[in-house]
Design an enzyme around this catalytic site. Sequence first.
Site, PDB file in Angstrom:
ATOM      1  N   CYS A 121      23.308  26.722  67.442  1.00  0.00           N
ATOM      2  CA  CYS A 121      24.704  27.083  67.228  1.00  0.00           C
ATOM      3  C   CYS A 121      24.789  28.552  66.802  1.00  0.00           C
ATOM      4  O   CYS A 121      24.027  28.994  65.932  1.00  0.00           O
ATOM      5  CB  CYS A 121      25.325  26.191  66.166  1.00  0.00           C
ATOM      6  SG  CYS A 121      27.069  26.564  65.847  1.00  0.00           S
ATOM      7  N   CYS A 170      27.144  29.228  59.356  1.00  0.00           N
ATOM      8  CA  CYS A 170      27.423  28.331  58.226  1.00  0.00           C
ATOM      9  C   CYS A 170      26.159  28.207  57.384  1.00  0.00           C
ATOM     10  O   CYS A 170      25.127  27.737  57.874  1.00  0.00           O
ATOM     11  CB  CYS A 170      27.864  26.973  58.739  1.00  0.00           C
ATOM     12  SG  CYS A 170      29.247  27.045  59.907  1.00  0.00           S
ATOM     13  N   CYS A 183      23.949  24.927  57.190  1.00  0.00           N
ATOM     14  CA  CYS A 183      23.687  24.139  58.396  1.00  0.00           C
ATOM     15  C   CYS A 183      22.318  24.397  58.999  1.00  0.00           C
ATOM     16  O   CYS A 183      21.958  25.540  59.311  1.00  0.00           O
ATOM     17  CB  CYS A 183      24.764  24.416  59.433  1.00  0.00           C
ATOM     18  SG  CYS A 183      24.627  23.338  60.871  1.00  0.00           S
ATOM     19  N   CYS A 242      31.512   8.438  66.725  1.00  0.00           N
ATOM     20  CA  CYS A 242      31.762   9.869  66.583  1.00  0.00           C
ATOM     21  C   CYS A 242      30.646  10.649  67.272  1.00  0.00           C
ATOM     22  O   CYS A 242      29.463  10.347  67.089  1.00  0.00           O
ATOM     23  CB  CYS A 242      31.814  10.263  65.111  1.00  0.00           C
ATOM     24  SG  CYS A 242      33.000   9.293  64.159  1.00  0.00           S
ATOM     25  N   CYS A 244      35.806   9.524  68.373  1.00  0.00           N
ATOM     26  CA  CYS A 244      35.967  10.739  67.578  1.00  0.00           C
ATOM     27  C   CYS A 244      34.960  11.762  68.085  1.00  0.00           C
ATOM     28  O   CYS A 244      33.845  11.400  68.485  1.00  0.00           O
ATOM     29  CB  CYS A 244      35.739  10.456  66.090  1.00  0.00           C
ATOM     30  SG  CYS A 244      35.892  11.917  65.021  1.00  0.00           S
ATOM     31  N   CYS A 275      40.537  14.168  61.610  1.00  0.00           N
ATOM     32  CA  CYS A 275      39.482  13.880  60.635  1.00  0.00           C
ATOM     33  C   CYS A 275      39.071  15.228  60.061  1.00  0.00           C
ATOM     34  O   CYS A 275      38.498  16.060  60.773  1.00  0.00           O
ATOM     35  CB  CYS A 275      38.306  13.190  61.318  1.00  0.00           C
ATOM     36  SG  CYS A 275      36.866  12.927  60.245  1.00  0.00           S
ATOM     37  N   ARG A 327      36.236   9.190  53.377  1.00  0.00           N
ATOM     38  CA  ARG A 327      34.898   8.803  53.826  1.00  0.00           C
ATOM     39  C   ARG A 327      33.820   9.349  52.888  1.00  0.00           C
ATOM     40  O   ARG A 327      33.737  10.552  52.648  1.00  0.00           O
ATOM     41  CB  ARG A 327      34.626   9.285  55.243  1.00  0.00           C
ATOM     42  CG  ARG A 327      33.217   8.920  55.733  1.00  0.00           C
ATOM     43  CD  ARG A 327      33.017   9.289  57.177  1.00  0.00           C
ATOM     44  NE  ARG A 327      33.909   8.507  58.032  1.00  0.00           N
ATOM     45  CZ  ARG A 327      34.536   9.006  59.085  1.00  0.00           C
ATOM     46  NH1 ARG A 327      34.394  10.259  59.421  1.00  0.00           N
ATOM     47  NH2 ARG A 327      35.316   8.233  59.806  1.00  0.00           N
TER      48      ARG A 327
END
Length: 359
Positions: free
Chosen positions: A68, A72, A75, A112, A143, A203, A275
């Site tokens: 990616c 972040c 991550c 998901c 999702c 979400c 969640r």
Amino acid sequence: MSVQLNSLNMLKESDQVVRHDWTKEEVQALFDMPFNDLMFEAQTVHRKNFNANEVQVSTLLSIKTGACPEDCKYCSQSARYKTDIDKERLMAVEKVLEAAEKAKQQGSTRFCMGAAWRNPKERDMPLVVEMVKGVKAMGLETCMTLGMLSEDQADELQTAGLDYYNHNLDTSPEHYNQIITTRTYQDRLDTLGNVRKAGMKVCSGGIVGLGEDAKDRISLLIQLANLSPQPESVPINMLVKVEGTPLADVDDLDHFDFVRCIAVARIIMPKSHVRLSAGRSEMNEQMQAMCFLAGANSIFYGCKLLTADNPETNSDVALFKKLGINTETIDSITEEEQMLKVKTAVIDQQNSDLFYNAN
């Protein structure tokens, strides 16, 4: 004290009507409540809006792993950090559908699918659309989390049958630039706006334990609660520290502070599924039970959340049995039959190569 009392009076007078005008003073007052009082208020709100002994169960699968371009700092999938995550191309549609079928057998009601992208490319959209259609045809809620979405992409996913789109705010606006610099807070809000315009459910939640201050946790929850409408699903993640990322050595979050976040989220977002998400592998049964008492009513089944560890499905079944918790169902089978499906599918999951380490 007066702010705290006013906040509680507003809760009682409104009978948990959904609000979109929460202030920092009000939410601070909730966090400042004695722990037992906060838990009582959260459980009261929870019981007025949900079955207190029922938890919605989802399965999360990484359909494209690693590489990616975002930075972040938490991550393992960022191409900017040296972690032990293997890069994987987008999974074949049939493999995704096989995983979804196993998830349904294990008792999940929502499947998901997450891809480590800044945003999906047009060449990927036809495959993603086929995944949505195939999972939807199984009777599961669908999702996806694919990064930023344009209006056209959101419309395309909605037309395919996507029920939910996940796009977390991660942290407060004030702390955000210390965690991510490659996309803005407004970018995230714009994607949520595109999802809403397309008619999908949202979400969206965040991560606590990123080295933020208590005021940042307050600000994050206010951002979520003051969205109109509020997210239907609100994942509250506890940071899973990953070697090679800038936050690998950040101080641990106190577990009581995490439970308080769950409780306050329940109070100010009374109709949302809250969640209990990443970080459960670091929580003992007692802490998870306290989170359920605080109003958490959704979890992920499966041994992996993208690339983060998650409790084994059979551990969750055992904990639910101890607590007398049932899983939400999407069809007419009895709860006893549903739990039998979960138990008999555990061995299949443990022997499956579809639920892999996938950050």
